[in-house]
Write a protein that holds these residues in place. Structure first.
Motif, PDB file in Angstrom:
ATOM      1  N   LEU A  24      -7.513 -29.192 -33.856  1.00 23.95           N
ATOM      2  CA  LEU A  24      -6.474 -29.969 -33.170  1.00 23.95           C
ATOM      3  C   LEU A  24      -7.021 -30.581 -31.879  1.00 23.95           C
ATOM      4  CD1 LEU A  24      -3.241 -27.824 -33.625  1.00 23.95           C
ATOM      5  CD2 LEU A  24      -4.040 -29.768 -34.965  1.00 23.95           C
ATOM      6  N   HIS A  25      -7.920 -29.865 -31.218  1.00 26.59           N
ATOM      7  CA  HIS A  25      -8.525 -30.402 -30.003  1.00 26.59           C
ATOM      8  C   HIS A  25      -9.347 -31.651 -30.333  1.00 26.59           C
ATOM      9  CE1 HIS A  25     -11.156 -30.587 -26.429  1.00 26.59           C
ATOM     10  NE2 HIS A  25     -10.071 -30.136 -25.813  1.00 26.59           N
ATOM     11  N   GLU A  26     -10.043 -31.629 -31.449  1.00 26.82           N
ATOM     12  CA  GLU A  26     -10.795 -32.814 -31.883  1.00 26.82           C
ATOM     13  C   GLU A  26      -9.854 -33.987 -32.148  1.00 26.82           C
ATOM     14  OE1 GLU A  26     -13.199 -31.708 -35.230  1.00 26.82           O
ATOM     15  OE2 GLU A  26     -14.285 -30.200 -34.067  1.00 26.82           O
ATOM     16  N   GLU A  27      -8.691 -33.694 -32.733  1.00 28.89           N
ATOM     17  CA  GLU A  27      -7.690 -34.747 -32.953  1.00 28.89           C
ATOM     18  C   GLU A  27      -7.208 -35.296 -31.614  1.00 28.89           C
ATOM     19  OE1 GLU A  27      -3.170 -35.132 -34.673  1.00 28.89           O
ATOM     20  OE2 GLU A  27      -4.502 -33.707 -35.656  1.00 28.89           O
ATOM     21  N   LEU A  28      -6.994 -34.414 -30.648  1.00 28.05           N
ATOM     22  CA  LEU A  28      -6.570 -34.854 -29.320  1.00 28.05           C
ATOM     23  C   LEU A  28      -7.615 -35.754 -28.687  1.00 28.05           C
ATOM     24  CD1 LEU A  28      -4.572 -34.771 -26.959  1.00 28.05           C
ATOM     25  CD2 LEU A  28      -5.692 -32.651 -26.216  1.00 28.05           C
ATOM     26  N   GLU A  29      -8.891 -35.432 -28.882  1.00 25.20           N
ATOM     27  CA  GLU A  29      -9.962 -36.273 -28.347  1.00 25.20           C
ATOM     28  C   GLU A  29      -9.853 -37.706 -28.865  1.00 25.20           C
ATOM     29  OE1 GLU A  29     -13.526 -34.233 -29.465  1.00 25.20           O
ATOM     30  OE2 GLU A  29     -13.502 -32.968 -27.680  1.00 25.20           O
ATOM     31  N   GLN A  30      -9.395 -37.852 -30.102  1.00 28.35           N
ATOM     32  CA  GLN A  30      -9.273 -39.186 -30.701  1.00 28.35           C
ATOM     33  C   GLN A  30      -8.128 -39.996 -30.083  1.00 28.35           C
ATOM     34  OE1 GLN A  30     -11.512 -40.414 -33.010  1.00 28.35           O
ATOM     35  NE2 GLN A  30     -12.527 -38.530 -32.420  1.00 28.35           N
ATOM     36  N   VAL A  31      -7.032 -39.339 -29.707  1.00 30.12           N
ATOM     37  CA  VAL A  31      -5.857 -40.072 -29.219  1.00 30.12           C
ATOM     38  C   VAL A  31      -5.715 -40.045 -27.706  1.00 30.12           C
ATOM     39  CG1 VAL A  31      -4.589 -39.807 -31.386  1.00 30.12           C
ATOM     40  CG2 VAL A  31      -4.258 -38.125 -29.553  1.00 30.12           C
ATOM     41  N   ASP A  32      -6.335 -39.054 -27.048  1.00 29.10           N
ATOM     42  CA  ASP A  32      -6.231 -38.943 -25.591  1.00 29.10           C
ATOM     43  C   ASP A  32      -7.452 -38.183 -25.069  1.00 29.10           C
ATOM     44  OD1 ASP A  32      -5.514 -38.708 -22.926  1.00 29.10           O
ATOM     45  OD2 ASP A  32      -3.507 -37.897 -23.323  1.00 29.10           O
ATOM     46  N   SER A  33      -8.561 -38.895 -24.966  1.00 27.96           N
ATOM     47  CA  SER A  33      -9.811 -38.246 -24.564  1.00 27.96           C
ATOM     48  C   SER A  33      -9.734 -37.680 -23.155  1.00 27.96           C
ATOM     49  CB  SER A  33     -10.989 -39.210 -24.699  1.00 27.96           C
ATOM     50  OG  SER A  33     -10.792 -40.337 -23.863  1.00 27.96           O
ATOM     51  N   GLU A  34      -8.968 -38.317 -22.286  1.00 30.19           N
ATOM     52  CA  GLU A  34      -8.836 -37.817 -20.916  1.00 30.19           C
ATOM     53  C   GLU A  34      -8.159 -36.445 -20.903  1.00 30.19           C
ATOM     54  OE1 GLU A  34      -6.538 -39.105 -16.819  1.00 30.19           O
ATOM     55  OE2 GLU A  34      -7.133 -40.678 -18.220  1.00 30.19           O
ATOM     56  N   ALA A  35      -7.079 -36.305 -21.643  1.00 27.62           N
ATOM     57  CA  ALA A  35      -6.393 -35.009 -21.734  1.00 27.62           C
ATOM     58  C   ALA A  35      -7.300 -33.981 -22.402  1.00 27.62           C
ATOM     59  CB  ALA A  35      -5.083 -35.147 -22.497  1.00 27.62           C
ATOM     60  N   ALA A  36      -8.022 -34.383 -23.414  1.00 23.06           N
ATOM     61  CA  ALA A  36      -8.911 -33.458 -24.123  1.00 23.06           C
ATOM     62  C   ALA A  36      -9.991 -32.919 -23.190  1.00 23.06           C
ATOM     63  CB  ALA A  36      -9.541 -34.144 -25.330  1.00 23.06           C
ATOM     64  N   ARG A  37     -10.478 -33.750 -22.270  1.00 23.64           N
ATOM     65  CA  ARG A  37     -11.483 -33.274 -21.312  1.00 23.64           C
ATOM     66  C   ARG A  37     -10.907 -32.224 -20.368  1.00 23.64           C
ATOM     67  NH1 ARG A  37     -12.844 -38.652 -21.243  1.00 23.64           N
ATOM     68  NH2 ARG A  37     -11.725 -39.046 -19.302  1.00 23.64           N
ATOM     69  N   ARG A  38      -9.630 -32.341 -20.026  1.00 22.98           N
ATOM     70  CA  ARG A  38      -8.999 -31.402 -19.093  1.00 22.98           C
ATOM     71  C   ARG A  38      -8.519 -30.119 -19.766  1.00 22.98           C
ATOM     72  NH1 ARG A  38      -5.481 -35.466 -18.006  1.00 22.98           N
ATOM     73  NH2 ARG A  38      -3.800 -34.021 -18.414  1.00 22.98           N
ATOM     74  N   ILE A  39      -8.251 -30.177 -21.069  1.00 21.92           N
ATOM     75  CA  ILE A  39      -7.661 -29.041 -21.783  1.00 21.92           C
ATOM     76  C   ILE A  39      -8.744 -28.287 -22.543  1.00 21.92           C
ATOM     77  CG2 ILE A  39      -6.009 -28.361 -23.567  1.00 21.92           C
ATOM     78  CD1 ILE A  39      -4.423 -30.937 -22.876  1.00 21.92           C
ATOM     79  N   HIS A  40      -8.807 -26.991 -22.334  1.00 21.58           N
ATOM     80  CA  HIS A  40      -9.790 -26.154 -23.031  1.00 21.58           C
ATOM     81  C   HIS A  40      -9.474 -26.152 -24.530  1.00 21.58           C
ATOM     82  CE1 HIS A  40     -11.979 -22.611 -24.352  1.00 21.58           C
ATOM     83  NE2 HIS A  40     -12.743 -22.795 -23.281  1.00 21.58           N
ATOM     84  N   PRO A  41     -10.489 -26.190 -25.393  1.00 15.07           N
ATOM     85  CA  PRO A  41     -10.279 -26.222 -26.837  1.00 15.07           C
ATOM     86  C   PRO A  41      -9.492 -25.029 -27.400  1.00 15.07           C
ATOM     87  CG  PRO A  41     -12.535 -26.809 -26.338  1.00 15.07           C
ATOM     88  CD  PRO A  41     -11.910 -26.353 -25.048  1.00 15.07           C
ATOM     89  N   ASN A  42      -9.387 -23.943 -26.655  1.00 15.74           N
ATOM     90  CA  ASN A  42      -8.617 -22.788 -27.129  1.00 15.74           C
ATOM     91  C   ASN A  42      -7.197 -22.733 -26.570  1.00 15.74           C
ATOM     92  OD1 ASN A  42     -10.797 -21.870 -28.603  1.00 15.74           O
ATOM     93  ND2 ASN A  42     -11.556 -20.609 -26.927  1.00 15.74           N
ATOM     94  N   ASN A  43      -6.823 -23.701 -25.752  1.00 18.22           N
ATOM     95  CA  ASN A  43      -5.501 -23.685 -25.123  1.00 18.22           C
ATOM     96  C   ASN A  43      -4.493 -24.386 -26.037  1.00 18.22           C
ATOM     97  OD1 ASN A  43      -3.245 -23.882 -23.482  1.00 18.22           O
ATOM     98  ND2 ASN A  43      -4.460 -24.145 -21.626  1.00 18.22           N
ATOM     99  N   TYR A  44      -4.012 -23.644 -27.021  1.00 19.97           N
ATOM    100  CA  TYR A  44      -3.147 -24.234 -28.041  1.00 19.97           C
ATOM    101  C   TYR A  44      -1.890 -24.870 -27.459  1.00 19.97           C
ATOM    102  CZ  TYR A  44       0.013 -24.892 -31.902  1.00 19.97           C
ATOM    103  OH  TYR A  44       0.903 -25.456 -32.783  1.00 19.97           O
ATOM    104  N   SER A  45      -1.225 -24.215 -26.519  1.00 19.81           N
ATOM    105  CA  SER A  45       0.051 -24.742 -26.033  1.00 19.81           C
ATOM    106  C   SER A  45      -0.116 -26.096 -25.347  1.00 19.81           C
ATOM    107  CB  SER A  45       0.746 -23.740 -25.113  1.00 19.81           C
ATOM    108  OG  SER A  45      -0.048 -23.466 -23.982  1.00 19.81           O
ATOM    109  N   ARG A  46      -1.184 -26.288 -24.601  1.00 23.75           N
ATOM    110  CA  ARG A  46      -1.396 -27.587 -23.944  1.00 23.75           C
ATOM    111  C   ARG A  46      -1.844 -28.655 -24.948  1.00 23.75           C
ATOM    112  NH1 ARG A  46      -1.656 -27.643 -18.056  1.00 23.75           N
ATOM    113  NH2 ARG A  46      -1.162 -25.543 -17.375  1.00 23.75           N
ATOM    114  N   ILE A  47      -2.650 -28.265 -25.912  1.00 22.95           N
ATOM    115  CA  ILE A  47      -3.043 -29.207 -26.966  1.00 22.95           C
ATOM    116  C   ILE A  47      -1.797 -29.641 -27.735  1.00 22.95           C
ATOM    117  CG2 ILE A  47      -4.323 -29.455 -29.135  1.00 22.95           C
ATOM    118  CD1 ILE A  47      -6.374 -27.436 -27.941  1.00 22.95           C
ATOM    119  N   GLU A  48      -0.982 -28.668 -28.080  1.00 24.31           N
ATOM    120  CA  GLU A  48       0.261 -28.939 -28.809  1.00 24.31           C
ATOM    121  C   GLU A  48       1.122 -29.953 -28.061  1.00 24.31           C
ATOM    122  OE1 GLU A  48       3.541 -26.034 -30.703  1.00 24.31           O
ATOM    123  OE2 GLU A  48       3.401 -25.913 -28.507  1.00 24.31           O
ATOM    124  N   ARG A  49       1.307 -29.733 -26.756  1.00 27.21           N
ATOM    125  CA  ARG A  49       2.162 -30.628 -25.979  1.00 27.21           C
ATOM    126  C   ARG A  49       1.563 -32.022 -25.883  1.00 27.21           C
ATOM    127  NH1 ARG A  49       6.964 -32.543 -25.258  1.00 27.21           N
ATOM    128  NH2 ARG A  49       7.423 -33.148 -23.136  1.00 27.21           N
TER     129      ARG A  49
END
Length: 92
Positions: A43-68
Motif C-alpha cells: 500500500l505504501h508503494e501505491e501511495l508513492e504513485q499517487v502522493d510521493s510527498e506523503a509517502a516520503r513522510r509516512i513510514h512504510p509500516n504506518n498503516y493508519s497514516r497510509i490508509e488515510r
C-alpha cells in the motif's frame, strides 16, 4: 489562556484545520482486504504513485497514516499533501 497540549492545538484555534473528507468505511474495508494480500509495504508503494510527498513522510509500516492518505486521494482525487499545503496554517 491556553494551557498544556502542543502548539498544534493553538495553531488549529488560530489558523483553522485542513478540510479533509470524512472517513469512508467502505474504502477502508477494501484497503484492509488489500493489505492482507500485499502488506502495508504494498500500500505504501501505491501511495508513492499517487502522493510521493506523503509517502516520503509516512513510514512504510504506518498503516493508519497510509490508509488515510490513500483514502483522501480516493475521495478527492487530490494528493493529501497538496490539500494540506493549501490549508491555512498547516504548512507553517
Amino acid at each position: 489562556m491556553l494551557v498544556g497540549g502542543t502548539m498544534m492545538y493553538f495553531k488549529g484555534l488560530r489558523d483553522g484545520i485542513a478540510e479533509l473528507p470524512p472517513r469512508s468505511n467502505e474504502f477502508r474495508e477494501q484497503l484492509q482486504k488489500r493489505v492482507d494480500l500485499v502488506g502495508t509495504s504494498g500500500l505504501h508503494e501505491e501511495l508513492e504513485q499517487v502522493d510521493s510527498e506523503a509517502a516520503r513522510r509516512i513510514h512504510p509500516n504506518n498503516y493508519s497514516r497510509i490508509e488515510r492518505a490513500l483514502e483522501v486521494f480516493h475521495l478527492t482525487r487530490q494528493p493529501m499533501s497538496q490539500i494540506l499545503r493549501n490549508s491555512p496554517g498547516v504548512a507553517d
